[in-house]
Design a protein around this motif. Structure first.
Motif, PDB file in Angstrom:
ATOM      1  N   GLY A   8       0.851  -1.185   0.000  1.00  0.00           N
ATOM      2  CA  GLY A   8       0.000   0.000   0.000  1.00  0.00           C
ATOM      3  C   GLY A   8       0.886   1.233   0.000  1.00  0.00           C
ATOM      4  N   GLY A   9       0.465   2.251   0.757  1.00  0.00           N
ATOM      5  CA  GLY A   9       1.214   3.512   0.773  1.00  0.00           C
ATOM      6  C   GLY A   9       2.298   3.538   1.834  1.00  0.00           C
ATOM      7  N   VAL A  10       2.036   4.236   2.914  1.00  0.00           N
ATOM      8  CA  VAL A  10       3.090   4.536   3.885  1.00  0.00           C
ATOM      9  C   VAL A  10       3.718   3.291   4.538  1.00  0.00           C
ATOM     10  CG1 VAL A  10       3.618   5.816   5.994  1.00  0.00           C
ATOM     11  CG2 VAL A  10       2.082   6.818   4.300  1.00  0.00           C
ATOM     12  N   GLY A  32       2.052  -2.115  -6.446  1.00  0.00           N
ATOM     13  CA  GLY A  32       1.420  -1.106  -5.583  1.00  0.00           C
ATOM     14  C   GLY A  32      -0.102  -1.102  -5.690  1.00  0.00           C
ATOM     15  N   ASN A  33      -0.709  -0.226  -4.920  1.00  0.00           N
ATOM     16  CA  ASN A  33      -2.172  -0.147  -4.861  1.00  0.00           C
ATOM     17  C   ASN A  33      -2.674   1.077  -5.638  1.00  0.00           C
ATOM     18  OD1 ASN A  33      -4.911  -0.236  -3.997  1.00  0.00           O
ATOM     19  ND2 ASN A  33      -4.423   1.056  -2.232  1.00  0.00           N
ATOM     20  N   VAL A  34      -3.645   0.851  -6.513  1.00  0.00           N
ATOM     21  CA  VAL A  34      -4.203   1.981  -7.277  1.00  0.00           C
ATOM     22  C   VAL A  34      -5.648   2.300  -6.897  1.00  0.00           C
ATOM     23  CG1 VAL A  34      -2.638   1.705  -9.255  1.00  0.00           C
ATOM     24  CG2 VAL A  34      -4.830   0.474  -9.229  1.00  0.00           C
ATOM     25  N   ALA A  35      -6.172   1.594  -5.885  1.00  0.00           N
ATOM     26  CA  ALA A  35      -7.582   1.818  -5.525  1.00  0.00           C
ATOM     27  C   ALA A  35      -7.795   3.109  -4.729  1.00  0.00           C
ATOM     28  CB  ALA A  35      -8.136   0.619  -4.751  1.00  0.00           C
ATOM     29  N   ASP A  36      -6.702   3.767  -4.337  1.00  0.00           N
ATOM     30  CA  ASP A  36      -6.825   5.073  -3.676  1.00  0.00           C
ATOM     31  C   ASP A  36      -6.654   6.217  -4.677  1.00  0.00           C
ATOM     32  OD1 ASP A  36      -7.393   4.044  -1.214  1.00  0.00           O
ATOM     33  OD2 ASP A  36      -5.354   4.196  -0.433  1.00  0.00           O
ATOM     34  N   ASP A  37      -6.467   5.882  -5.940  1.00  0.00           N
ATOM     35  CA  ASP A  37      -6.351   6.921  -6.974  1.00  0.00           C
ATOM     36  C   ASP A  37      -7.629   7.746  -7.005  1.00  0.00           C
ATOM     37  OD1 ASP A  37      -4.082   5.464  -7.595  1.00  0.00           O
ATOM     38  OD2 ASP A  37      -4.366   5.613  -9.761  1.00  0.00           O
ATOM     39  N   PRO A  47      -2.060   8.263  -4.771  1.00  0.00           N
ATOM     40  CA  PRO A  47      -1.327   8.456  -3.514  1.00  0.00           C
ATOM     41  C   PRO A  47      -0.354   7.331  -3.149  1.00  0.00           C
ATOM     42  CG  PRO A  47      -3.682   8.855  -3.209  1.00  0.00           C
ATOM     43  CD  PRO A  47      -3.512   8.292  -4.576  1.00  0.00           C
ATOM     44  N   ASP A  48      -0.806   6.076  -3.288  1.00  0.00           N
ATOM     45  CA  ASP A  48       0.062   4.986  -2.830  1.00  0.00           C
ATOM     46  C   ASP A  48       1.253   4.771  -3.763  1.00  0.00           C
ATOM     47  OD1 ASP A  48      -1.768   4.845  -0.823  1.00  0.00           O
ATOM     48  OD2 ASP A  48      -2.363   2.769  -1.167  1.00  0.00           O
ATOM     49  N   ILE A  49       1.021   4.946  -5.055  1.00  0.00           N
ATOM     50  CA  ILE A  49       2.121   4.789  -6.019  1.00  0.00           C
ATOM     51  C   ILE A  49       3.128   5.931  -5.837  1.00  0.00           C
ATOM     52  CG2 ILE A  49       2.710   4.671  -8.491  1.00  0.00           C
ATOM     53  CD1 ILE A  49       1.099   2.207  -7.342  1.00  0.00           C
ATOM     54  N   VAL A 198      -7.968  -1.873   2.465  1.00  0.00           N
ATOM     55  CA  VAL A 198      -7.966  -0.866   1.401  1.00  0.00           C
ATOM     56  C   VAL A 198      -6.657  -0.805   0.614  1.00  0.00           C
ATOM     57  CG1 VAL A 198      -9.830   0.637   2.180  1.00  0.00           C
ATOM     58  CG2 VAL A 198      -7.528   0.957   3.123  1.00  0.00           C
ATOM     59  N   SER A 199      -5.624  -1.515   1.081  1.00  0.00           N
ATOM     60  CA  SER A 199      -4.366  -1.515   0.320  1.00  0.00           C
ATOM     61  C   SER A 199      -4.090  -2.861  -0.350  1.00  0.00           C
ATOM     62  CB  SER A 199      -3.176  -1.157   1.229  1.00  0.00           C
ATOM     63  OG  SER A 199      -3.263   0.184   1.666  1.00  0.00           O
ATOM     64  N   ILE A 200      -4.214  -3.944   0.403  1.00  0.00           N
ATOM     65  CA  ILE A 200      -3.845  -5.272  -0.143  1.00  0.00           C
ATOM     66  C   ILE A 200      -5.028  -5.923  -0.872  1.00  0.00           C
ATOM     67  CG2 ILE A 200      -2.967  -7.573   0.413  1.00  0.00           C
ATOM     68  CD1 ILE A 200      -0.885  -5.263   0.766  1.00  0.00           C
TER      69      ILE A 200
HETATM   70 CA    CA Z   1      -3.410   4.220   0.641  1.00  0.00          CA
END
Ligand code: CA
Ligand code: GDP
Length: 306
Positions: A8-10, A32-37, A47-49, A198-200
């Motif tokens: 995910g992100g951080v 990475g995760n693109v579902a927070d785009d 954000p996560d990328i 929300v990330s994995i």
């Molecule tokens: Ca995120």
């Protein structure tokens, strides 16, 4: 030995940093995760990328854990003057990334290629792979209906009660050939200590990705994002409960059950090792709190030898 991290992100970026600066750097790639785009100020923000990119470029704002170092906020101030809703903080330099991404997307360039191009421009050597080029999007159900996860997370500071989760666009999403290839060729697949829901999950739920993981011969290990029943940061503990899991290492093991060969938990949770052994083949308790380069690398290298 080829290593692939699902991130995910951080939280995920800290783990990615551990691998990218270890002696396994050359053999390492990250999905990475693109579902927070989401679109902000008319721009495509990922954000996560971006957190992965800026972290691996050693340009992350280490205080915040996201965004670029030494930022200013003139663009945002000016947008505010114009009457724009500016709850989403984006620094001036960060804006350039989003302008560039948006422009390339308009030209019809594949999001995967754009992400790779941006990472290369920032000097990142680690391949940053997107699980899908399709648009998928995290939403949470609150008392006032479905809202975007980023709204819940940033604008409303995780205050509304979350009743349910959804990833829009996921059924029709198509896995990228890069992600499928990385998974198929991996010897070790690590699930970062990222938010499982929300990330994995948005990575695992792209049609074809879990199947690829299941048929990959790689050893699969997850690192728990929950320590002593709590998150290091963020709402993952509450979200696990809403999703019907315990908000501790047992819940994390349940969430990834059938997928992982090993679970790495924090030494603070070492009492749970025997209980976990019933559901996960290998369990290791070690120091998983990542706060400097050295201990990120140490955790990464420990994962190679689980
Ligand atoms: Ca995120
Ligand atoms: P986000 O996309 O920015 O929310 O970040 P992620 O989903 O990648 O990571 C969020 C999760 O990382 C939270 O559940 C945190 O508890 C976890 N986390 C953050 N730092 C650490 C750490 O140093 N060690 C462990 N074990 N988990 C961490």
């Amino acid at each position: 030995l080829k290593i692939v991290l699902l991130s995910g992100g951080v939280g995920g970026a800290k783990m990615a940093e551990g691998f990218a600066f270890s002696r396994f750097a050359e053999q390492f790639s990250v999905i990475g995760n693109v579902a927070d785009d989401q679109e902000f100020h008319g721009l495509w923000v990922s954000p996560d990328i971006d957190t992965l990119t800026y972290t691996l470029a050693e340009q992350i704002d280490t205080e915040k854990g996201w965004g670029l170092q030494a930022e200013s906020n003139q663009v945002l101030d000016q947008l505010k003057t114009l009457g724009a809703d500016t709850w989403m903080y984006l620094g001036d330099k960060d804006f350039a990334t989003h302008i560039y991404r948006t422009e390339l997307r308009r030209q019809g360039i594949r999001p995967s290629e754009i992400a790779a191009k941006i990472a290369r421009s920032y000097g990142v050597k680690t391949p940053i792979i997107l699980p899908t080029d399709s648009c998928i999007h995290n939403q949470v159900m609150t008392n006032s209906g479905w809202i975007d996860f980023q709204d819940y997370f940033v604008k409303y500071a995780c205050l509304p009660e979350v009743l349910d989760f959804n990833i829009t666009g996921i059924e029709a999403a198509i896995a990228t050939p890069e992600a499928l290839k990385a998974i198929a060729e991996a010897d070790l697949i690590v699930i970062a200590p990222s938010n499982p829901i929300v990330s994995i999950k948005p990575i695992l739920s792209v049609p074809g990705i879990t199947e690829a993981l299941m048929s990959s011969a790689a050893f699969k290990v997850a690192v728990s994002p929950l320590i002593n029943g709590e998150t290091v940061k963020g709402p993952a503990d509450q979200m696990m409960k809403v999703a019907g899991y315990r908000s501790d290492v047992i819940g994390v093991a349940d969430f990834y059950s059938g997928l992982i060969d090993a679970l790495v938990i924090d030494q603070q949770d070492r009492n749970a090792v025997s209980e976990l052994s019933a559901s996960v083949e290998h369990v290791l308790a070690t120091d998983t709190l990542m706060f400097n380069r050295q201990n990120k690398i140490r955790l990464a290298e420990t994962l190679v030898h689980v």
